[in-house]
Design a protein around this motif. Structure first.
Motif, short mmCIF file in Angstrom:
data_model
loop_
_atom_site.label_atom_id
_atom_site.label_comp_id
_atom_site.label_asym_id
_atom_site.label_seq_id
_atom_site.Cartn_x
_atom_site.Cartn_y
_atom_site.Cartn_z
N ARG A 110 12.64 82.21 -114.05
CA ARG A 110 12.91 81.17 -115.03
C ARG A 110 11.71 80.97 -115.95
NH1 ARG A 110 16.04 76.73 -111.15
NH2 ARG A 110 17.68 78.18 -110.48
N ARG A 161 25.97 83.67 -107.07
CA ARG A 161 26.87 82.60 -106.61
C ARG A 161 28.30 83.12 -106.45
NH1 ARG A 161 26.80 77.24 -106.14
NH2 ARG A 161 28.65 76.02 -106.60
N LEU A 183 23.87 74.63 -110.41
CA LEU A 183 23.79 75.80 -109.53
C LEU A 183 22.85 75.54 -108.37
CD1 LEU A 183 23.64 78.68 -112.17
CD2 LEU A 183 25.58 78.04 -110.75
N ASP A 184 21.70 74.93 -108.64
CA ASP A 184 20.73 74.65 -107.58
C ASP A 184 21.27 73.62 -106.60
OD1 ASP A 184 18.99 76.44 -108.66
OD2 ASP A 184 17.79 74.94 -109.73
N SER A 190 18.56 77.13 -102.75
CA SER A 190 19.92 76.61 -102.94
C SER A 190 20.55 76.11 -101.65
CB SER A 190 20.82 77.69 -103.55
OG SER A 190 20.87 78.82 -102.70
N ASP A 228 21.77 83.96 -111.27
CA ASP A 228 22.23 82.90 -110.37
C ASP A 228 23.75 82.86 -110.33
OD1 ASP A 228 19.66 82.28 -109.79
OD2 ASP A 228 19.57 80.43 -110.97
N LEU A 246 21.67 75.02 -114.59
CA LEU A 246 20.78 75.36 -113.48
C LEU A 246 20.76 74.26 -112.43
CD1 LEU A 246 17.72 76.96 -115.31
CD2 LEU A 246 19.30 78.09 -113.75
#
Length: 440
Positions: free
Chosen positions: A379, A407, A278-279, A188, A403, A275
């Motif tokens: 995942r 975060r 988030l990534d 990330s 995640d 995702l």
């Protein structure tokens, strides 16, 4: 036995090399000094014998029959005149002995004095002058040297070891900084780079090569994320249209199955989009969210298995800061996962512990074996039990939940295993609001 570090091995090697060099130098120094001091003492004995020999040359000496005597001018107690016949080495004017000329006498023991003899012609015949020089100054000098070397060499070796340790540590400090930065870089935050030292040496070139590798990795991961996000985004509209058409179609078993498949694809598309965000490190909102209200709403929401009872144990006023949408997804994924694997009951518990909000979701299902406590958060990972219960699951729910928790400054882990499973999420509580000062 664990292998020693480069720093320790370098310090030990340097200390060993210096120890060998110092030992050899000390042995040579002691040997050379000993020979030099012995030569000086021998020269002194020869000098004394020569002085007395000059004085008594041609003078009368003690009559034959007496063993020793004093020359008329020989006042030196370290000189003897021997009237016995003594045969010095042929062709030598003086003879130096480390033992007394007469073995029966202890006038000049070998461990204390060095002696020199000289034949002298006198009026009464040939006599021998014997002189001695003390070895005590030489022995004292050697003892002083040894007294300095014995404690000095270990102290010097210790100093070499400490200085080498510090020097190698200073030289390897950039390597430690590179290692620490690499350990903190995750998928990330691939934009981070390792520090490059100012010195243009091998370590600097290593740091530059590492940063170039990170550049290529960031580019490849970025392309992959954009592809996933674009593909998921492009699928949303066709799937929405397809779902609408299936809902409007005449009710049939095939239509119902197709609609269920479309719903699963929509859920998977939504998970992939989340995702991807988030990534990509999309900035999260920092709203104040009532986590208790979110947990209560998600706990009472209708699910495919109505026979599973969801019990709520939720404390009031558990406030956190973050994205309400993402926190709702975290709670929904945990509850959905528990309902999917439960036998008959699920318990959702929320409480404040210290400065953290603790959310626990427990079910009475088969549980999660200890060896899979971390694997379940990977995942697209599904355990065998999950495949039997829900063949349509994609294995992204718990990965998204973790995640989101990370975060928001917290974490998610398996709190217990079989029988039943308990997933525990920890999130930092929102700081208390500051009250405005009342007007005076």
């Amino acid at each position: 036995m664990p292998r020693l570090s480069v720093r320790v091995r370098t310090a030990l090697a340097a200390t060993a090399i210096v120890a060998v060099a110092l030992a050899a130098a000390a042995a040579v120094l002691v040997g050379v000094l000993s020979e030099s001091l012995m030569a000086s003492a021998s020269d002194e004995a020869v000098r004394r014998a020569g002085v007395v020999a000059e004085r008594i040359s041609g003078e009368a000496v003690p009559a034959p029959g007496s063993s020793t005597g004093r020359a008329p001018g020989a006042a030196d107690p370290d000189v003897q005149i021997l009237t016995e016949t003594v045969h010095p080495p042929a062709g030598a004017e003086f003879s130096v002995h480390a033992v007394p000329a007469l073995p029966a006498e202890r006038w000049a023991p070998a461990d204390t004095f060095v002696t020199a003899t000289a034949p002298v012609g006198t009026a009464g015949g040939t006599v021998v002058v014997r002189a001695r020089a003390s070895l005590e100054p030489a022995q004292a000098a050697l003892q002083t040297l040894k007294g300095v070397l014995l404690p000095g060499i270990p102290a010097l070796l210790l100093l070499v070891a400490v200085l080498t340790w510090l020097a190698v540590g200073r030289a390897l400090a950039p390597v430690s900084a590179i290692r620490a930065e690499l350990a903190d870089i995750t998928a990330s935050d691939l934009h981070r780079r390792v520090p490059v030292p100012r010195s243009r040496d091998e370590i600097a070139r290593l740091a530059e090569a590492t940063n170039r590798t990170l550049d290529r990795l960031e580019l490849a991961v970025g392309r992959h994320r954009r592809f996933v996000a674009d593909a998921a985004h492009e699928l949303r509209s066709p799937l929405a249209v397809l779902r609408a058409r299936l809902e409007l179609a005449p009710p049939q078993r095939l239509t119902a199955e197709a609609l269920a498949d479309v719903e699963r694809i929509q859920a998977l598309t939504s998970d992939l989009l989340l995702l991807a965000r988030l990534d990509a490190g999309e900035p999260a909102r920092h709203d104040e969210v009532d986590l208790g209200q979110v947990a209560a709403e998600e706990g009472t929401r209708a699910r495919p298995r109505p026979e599973v009872r969801v019990a709520l144990e939720i404390a009031a006023d558990v406030l956190v800061r973050g994205s309400a949408e993402q926190l709702r997804r975290l709670v929904a994924n945990l509850v959905d996962n528990a309902v999917r694997h439960a036998e008959s009951a699920v318990t959702v518990r929320l409480a404040a512990e210290g400065d953290e909000a603790v959310l626990e979701v427990r079910d009475d299902g088969p549980g999660i074996p200890a060896e899979h406590h971390e694997a379940v958060f990977d995942r697209f990972t599904r355990l065998d039990e999950a495949r039997d219960r829900d063949a349509g699951g994609a294995g992204l729910g718990l990965a998204i939940a973790r995640d989101v928790a990370v975060r928001h400054g917290g974490g998610l882990a398996v709190a217990s295993g079989p029988p039943g499973a308990c997933l525990r999420a920890r999130l930092p509580l929102a700081p208390p609001a500051r009250t405005a000062p009342s007007p005076a």
